[in-house]
Design an enzyme around this catalytic site. Structure first.
Site, PDB file in Angstrom:
ATOM      1  N   ARG A  41     -22.785   0.889   1.437  1.00  0.00           N
ATOM      2  CA  ARG A  41     -22.465  -0.696   1.640  1.00  0.00           C
ATOM      3  C   ARG A  41     -22.491  -1.234   2.760  1.00  0.00           C
ATOM      4  NH1 ARG A  41     -15.946  -2.268   1.179  1.00  0.00           N
ATOM      5  NH2 ARG A  41     -15.493  -1.264   3.014  1.00  0.00           N
TER       6      ARG A  41
ATOM      7  N   ARG B  73     -19.104  -1.631   8.069  1.00  0.00           N
ATOM      8  CA  ARG B  73     -17.943  -1.885   8.352  1.00  0.00           C
ATOM      9  C   ARG B  73     -17.573  -0.967   9.479  1.00  0.00           C
ATOM     10  NH1 ARG B  73     -13.145  -3.220   4.174  1.00  0.00           N
ATOM     11  NH2 ARG B  73     -12.329  -1.598   4.932  1.00  0.00           N
TER      12      ARG B  73
ATOM     13  N   ARG C 177      -9.426   7.585   5.146  1.00  0.00           N
ATOM     14  CA  ARG C 177      -8.703   6.293   4.488  1.00  0.00           C
ATOM     15  C   ARG C 177      -8.508   6.680   2.777  1.00  0.00           C
ATOM     16  NH1 ARG C 177     -13.235   2.505   5.268  1.00  0.00           N
ATOM     17  NH2 ARG C 177     -12.526   1.372   3.711  1.00  0.00           N
TER      18      ARG C 177
ATOM     19  N   ARG D 165       0.713  -1.239  -0.005  1.00  0.00           N
ATOM     20  CA  ARG D 165      -0.094  -0.055  -0.120  1.00  0.00           C
ATOM     21  C   ARG D 165       0.867   1.351  -0.139  1.00  0.00           C
ATOM     22  NH1 ARG D 165      -4.868  -1.874   2.247  1.00  0.00           N
ATOM     23  NH2 ARG D 165      -6.458  -0.252   2.578  1.00  0.00           N
TER      24      ARG D 165
HETATM   25  P1  ADP Z   1      -9.756  -0.599   2.299  1.00  0.00           P
HETATM   26  O1  ADP Z   1      -8.952  -0.467   1.030  1.00  0.00           O
HETATM   27  O2  ADP Z   1     -11.411  -0.180   1.893  1.00  0.00           O
HETATM   28  O3  ADP Z   1      -9.376   0.499   3.111  1.00  0.00           O
HETATM   29  P2  ADP Z   1      -8.787  -2.778   3.554  1.00  0.00           P
HETATM   30  O4  ADP Z   1      -9.875  -3.800   3.910  1.00  0.00           O
HETATM   31  O5  ADP Z   1      -7.881  -3.064   2.295  1.00  0.00           O
HETATM   32  O6  ADP Z   1      -9.882  -1.797   3.077  1.00  0.00           O
HETATM   33  O7  ADP Z   1      -7.961  -2.051   4.686  1.00  0.00           O
HETATM   34  C1  ADP Z   1      -8.650  -1.923   5.824  1.00  0.00           C
HETATM   35  C2  ADP Z   1      -7.663  -1.310   6.968  1.00  0.00           C
HETATM   36  O8  ADP Z   1      -6.766  -2.418   7.217  1.00  0.00           O
HETATM   37  C3  ADP Z   1      -7.024  -0.169   6.289  1.00  0.00           C
HETATM   38  O9  ADP Z   1      -7.463   0.963   6.599  1.00  0.00           O
HETATM   39  C4  ADP Z   1      -5.684  -0.316   7.407  1.00  0.00           C
HETATM   40  O10 ADP Z   1      -6.019   0.198   8.779  1.00  0.00           O
HETATM   41  C5  ADP Z   1      -5.423  -1.843   7.438  1.00  0.00           C
HETATM   42  N1  ADP Z   1      -4.433  -2.296   6.517  1.00  0.00           N
HETATM   43  C6  ADP Z   1      -4.717  -3.162   5.408  1.00  0.00           C
HETATM   44  N2  ADP Z   1      -3.798  -3.262   4.403  1.00  0.00           N
HETATM   45  C7  ADP Z   1      -2.762  -2.746   4.959  1.00  0.00           C
HETATM   46  C8  ADP Z   1      -1.399  -2.377   4.627  1.00  0.00           C
HETATM   47  N3  ADP Z   1      -0.881  -2.844   3.530  1.00  0.00           N
HETATM   48  N4  ADP Z   1      -0.707  -1.435   5.443  1.00  0.00           N
HETATM   49  C9  ADP Z   1      -1.161  -0.788   6.467  1.00  0.00           C
HETATM   50  N5  ADP Z   1      -2.462  -1.096   6.964  1.00  0.00           N
HETATM   51  C10 ADP Z   1      -3.144  -1.738   6.221  1.00  0.00           C
END
Ligand code: ADP
Length: 227
Positions: free
Chosen positions: A134, A162, A173, A97
């Site tokens: 959603r 969620r 986010r 990310r």
């Molecule tokens: P979205 O892309 O809709 O924000 P995710 O389910 O991918 O949803 O992620 C939810 C949360 O999980 C993020 O807001 C973060 O807090 C955490 N998270 C997920 N993947 C990572 C990552 N690669 N690095 C840091 N935090 C992460």
């Protein structure tokens, strides 16, 4: 490819801002190629549900809409991939990310390379609207757009909002995505790994674009992320 063993399936990663439909599309890709779907968001939600000291730490970041710190993320991904986890191929959903996380992935996969990165592109206002309406199944994680109430069509579990889909957390986010994850898209593009996919439309319409990109680009040789 070294070690004399070719991977059994492709190694794909998917980027996309919150609300881009990345989880849905990753599920379909994983099914199509019979590779593990590794979602860091799902892995962290499982950690939070266990309500351990680590789970409570992770919940703090997620509920605020902040990224979980890189060292925790890498532990979770390395654990899920296992010593030869990359050998089966994978679709990575939500990791990496950021550019530093992509560099960590390159180290982790060594000597493996990556086949394809997809970026599901939707404008921020569309993403915001999707997330505002959603609901998600608390049991199997399936997303139900349009605010439909009732039992999950897949597993019968209860669908609910969620925890991090309230308006202020969504804003946070989306802001973090633009600042931290969007530069990764260009970073992957410079390495000729990236295909941008229009994420607008019904899930089946987007899936057809994803399938077409996989058909076109998975035939070529994989490229080393570290190069
Ligand atoms: P979205 O892309 O809709 O924000 P995710 O389910 O991918 O949803 O992620 C939810 C949360 O999980 C993020 O807001 C973060 O807090 C955490 N998270 C997920 N993947 C990572 C990552 N690669 N690095 C840091 N935090 C992460």
């Amino acid at each position: 490819m070294t070690n004399g063993s070719a991977p059994e399936g492709p190694r794909i990663l998917v980027l996309g801002r919150p609300g881009s439909g990345k989880g849905t599309q990753c599920g379909r890709i994983a099914e199509r190629f019979a590779v593990p779907h590794i979602s860091t968001g799902d892995l962290f939600r499982e950690t939070v549900a266990r309500d351990t000291p680590l789970g409570r730490v992770v919940r703090g970041f997620m509920d605020a809409g902040d990224l979980v710190p890189d060292d925790l993320v890498l532990d979770v991904v390395a654990d899920r991939l296992g010593p030869d986890g990359a050998a089966r191929g994978f679709v990575l959903d939500g990791f990496p990310r950021s550019i530093p996380q992509a560099e960590q992935l390159a180290d982790l996969l060594d000597p493996f390379a990556l086949d394809l990165a997809l970026d599901l592109v939707v404008p921020a206002d569309v993403a915001r609207l999707r997330l505002a309406t959603r609901l998600v199944c608390g049991d199997c994680g399936r997303s139900v757009g349009g605010g439909a109430i009732g039992a999950c069509g897949d597993c019968g579990g209860s669908v609910e909002e969620r925890a991090d889909d309230d308006a202020s957390t969504v804003s946070r986010r989306l802001e973090i995505y633009d600042r931290t994850t969007a530069p990764l898209s260009d970073w992957l593009d410079r390495r000729e790994l990236l295909v941008r996919i229009d994420g607008l439309g019904r899930p089946e319409e987007v899936a057809a674009r994803v399938d077409a990109a996989c058909d076109e680009f998975l035939v070529s040789d994989s490229r080393d992320l570290a190069s």
